[in-house]
Structure formats: C-alpha cells, structure tokens
Design a protein around this motif. Structure first.
Motif, PDB file in Angstrom:
ATOM      1  N   ILE A 250       0.847  -1.199  -0.160  1.00 39.81           N
ATOM      2  CA  ILE A 250      -0.043   0.033   0.167  1.00 39.81           C
ATOM      3  C   ILE A 250       0.919   1.225  -0.184  1.00 39.81           C
ATOM      4  O   ILE A 250       0.637   2.157  -0.637  1.00 39.81           O
ATOM      5  N   LYS A 251       1.807   1.265   0.883  1.00 32.26           N
ATOM      6  CA  LYS A 251       2.772   2.360   0.676  1.00 32.26           C
ATOM      7  C   LYS A 251       3.462   2.525  -0.657  1.00 32.26           C
ATOM      8  O   LYS A 251       3.372   3.762  -1.120  1.00 32.26           O
ATOM      9  N   GLU A 252       4.020   1.571  -1.199  1.00 24.43           N
ATOM     10  CA  GLU A 252       4.448   1.573  -2.568  1.00 24.43           C
ATOM     11  C   GLU A 252       3.569   1.765  -3.549  1.00 24.43           C
ATOM     12  O   GLU A 252       4.006   2.681  -4.310  1.00 24.43           O
ATOM     13  N   MET A 253       2.398   1.506  -3.340  1.00 21.65           N
ATOM     14  CA  MET A 253       1.126   1.685  -4.407  1.00 21.65           C
ATOM     15  C   MET A 253       0.926   2.927  -4.403  1.00 21.65           C
ATOM     16  O   MET A 253       0.720   3.737  -5.393  1.00 21.65           O
ATOM     17  N   THR A 254       0.785   3.674  -3.090  1.00 21.24           N
ATOM     18  CA  THR A 254       0.367   4.886  -3.212  1.00 21.24           C
ATOM     19  C   THR A 254       1.292   6.062  -3.794  1.00 21.24           C
ATOM     20  O   THR A 254       1.010   6.804  -4.570  1.00 21.24           O
ATOM     21  N   GLN A 255       2.781   5.741  -3.551  1.00 16.80           N
ATOM     22  CA  GLN A 255       3.746   6.608  -4.340  1.00 16.80           C
ATOM     23  C   GLN A 255       3.703   6.280  -5.783  1.00 16.80           C
ATOM     24  O   GLN A 255       3.775   7.387  -6.795  1.00 16.80           O
ATOM     25  N   LYS A 256       3.468   5.140  -6.302  1.00 21.97           N
ATOM     26  CA  LYS A 256       3.479   4.939  -7.736  1.00 21.97           C
ATOM     27  C   LYS A 256       2.157   5.444  -8.339  1.00 21.97           C
ATOM     28  O   LYS A 256       2.058   6.090  -9.389  1.00 21.97           O
TER      29      LYS A 256
END
Length: 268
Positions: free
Chosen positions: A192-198
């Motif tokens: 979720i953290k990486e998805m948000t930045q992406k």
C-alpha cells in the motif's frame, strides 16, 4: 498541476493514502470523499479461539505500525468529507464532483461507483485494485495467493474504471515487495505504501501513459468474502510457517513468468 478528486474509505491505510497525495507538489486535491467503514476489528478484545478473527485483528495492528505515525505527523490537506458508504452515487455528490471539474478522479477502497458518475468522467476515473487482474478478481485478492502458493500474483493493478468490478482497461501493474520472514499483513501494508507513491507518480505524469495491449490471459480466479474461511486462513498461515516467502524469493524469476505484468516504462 493535476486537479483531482479522491474517493476512498476511512481506515488508517486510506487516511495515509489521501494525506500522502495531499503532500505532493504538482497535485491539487479539490475534494476527498471518505466512505465510513463500520467493519473495523477490535484489537483490544480478540477471540483467540477464532483464527479468522486473529487474522483481521492483526491487520489493524500492522496498519498502525506502518501508517499511524505518518498520519499523526502530517496535517491532512485533502479537503475530506465523510459520507455513508454508497452515498457518492447520490445526485448531490455527483453534481458537486461535476462542478469541481477535476482532471482525474482517483479511487482506492471506496464503494462501487455506478454508471452515472463513470460515464460523466469516462477514462478520467483511475482506480487501484489491490490484486493482479485478471489473475485474481473479487475480494481478498492479495490474501488468496498465500493460500494458493501464488506469491507472484500479489500486487496491485491501476485501471480505468468501467461499469464492471475491476474489469477496466489496465494501465499499469506492480508486484509486491516480499521479504523472507514477512507476514501477510506486512506484505500488504508495504504494498500500500509503494502503491500510493506509484499512484502519485502515475497521476503527475499521466501524459506519458501509453496504451498497452496485454496478452490474452486464461480466466482468473474469482473470490468473494465467503471464501475467506477459517480453513483458508489456516492454510495461508501454514504456508507462511513453511517459508512460502523464502521459497518464492529463491524461485522468483521463474515463478513471476506465470503472472506477466502490464507496465508503463516511466513507472518501472
């Protein structure tokens, strides 16, 4: 400057998502609508005889570990309004969004959006599905790969929202980053953290998006909430205890070929 409306939910991971978006240069949030979620699990009164209850209560605790500090430190500039789940399809909210005239509507974890709003913003509603479509559809799409020993299928899919459930045209996909001793919830929260930045990078650079023509896939697995049973949770945790994550990492290059991704070059 990209002007957006966010449609999301009200749990800690969704608060992180909207606050993170609101902190970005190049993005202006016109309004955020948050569905009130009444399905929170009580982490202070866990029934330890019920493994399914333990599983979801543990998710709440891991989300606190991943997201709570950020949510507490950073001010929320997302212009949020809490609404009942499903109300976003009411005429008054549709009219409000129409008058705001966003460049994009960004959706994560919100209720089902009905055709009236979708048709007003065709190809401008960008949804993230936590799971790799079309391999896993429905509910628990990053849980059931742990049951089925399909860790290559844990990830997320950015799509143009259409009238189906996670059936829109795929824009970009990413696989979850997995460490050898991860729990299911650690994998999910890191994703979720990486998805948000992406997602932020995608919206800021949407003019670079090119149409991708994914190969024709075999029919994916479809799951509903009823498929998350005591037995399936037991199998998932048995697999975790059998070093499923380590086995995946050792064989990652080979296993990932079974679940090819649609990717935008500028996001890789």
């Amino acid at each position: 400057m990209k002007k957006i409306v966010i449609l999301t939910s009200s749990e800690l991971r969704h608060k992180y998502f909207k606050i993170k978006f609101a902190q970005q240069d190049g993005i202006h949030i016109l309004k955020t609508f948050c569905d009130i979620n009444k399905n929170n699990y009580d982490i202070t009164n866990v029934d330890y005889k019920n493994i399914k209850n333990i599983h979801f209560s543990s998710r709440s605790q891991v989300e606190k570990d991943f997201f709570e500090e950020y949510v507490k430190i950073y001010q929320d500039f997302s212009r949020s309004e809490n609404i009942k789940r499903g109300e976003i399809n009411d005429d008054k909210y549709i009219e409000e969004i129409y008058n705001l005239n966003p460049d994009f509507i960004v959706t994560y974890g919100c209720c089902i959006i009905k055709p009236k709003l979708i048709n007003l913003f065709k190809n401008r509603i960008i949804n993230v599905h936590l799971g790799l479509s079309p391999f896993y559809f429905g509910s628990g799409t990053n849980f059931h790969p742990f049951v089925n020993n399909d860790l290559s299928a844990v990830g997320c899919t950015f799509i143009y929202m259409d009238e189906g459930i996670d059936t829109g045209k795929i824009i970009h996909q990413m696989r979850a980053h997995i460490d050898p001793c991860d729990s299911i919830h650690q994998v999910g929260c890191r994703l979720i953290k990486e998805m948000t930045q992406k997602f932020i990078d995608l919206i800021k650079n949407f003019d670079q998006v090119t149409n991708k023509d994914p190969q024709i896939y075999k029919n994916g697995k479809i799951y509903k909430r009823i498929h998350c049973t005591e037995e399936s949770v037991r199998v998932a945790y048995k697999n975790i205890n059998s070093s499923i994550c380590l086995h995946y990492l050792i064989n990652k290059n080979k296993l990932d070929l079974n679940f090819p991704l649609v990717e935008q070059d500028f996001l890789c």
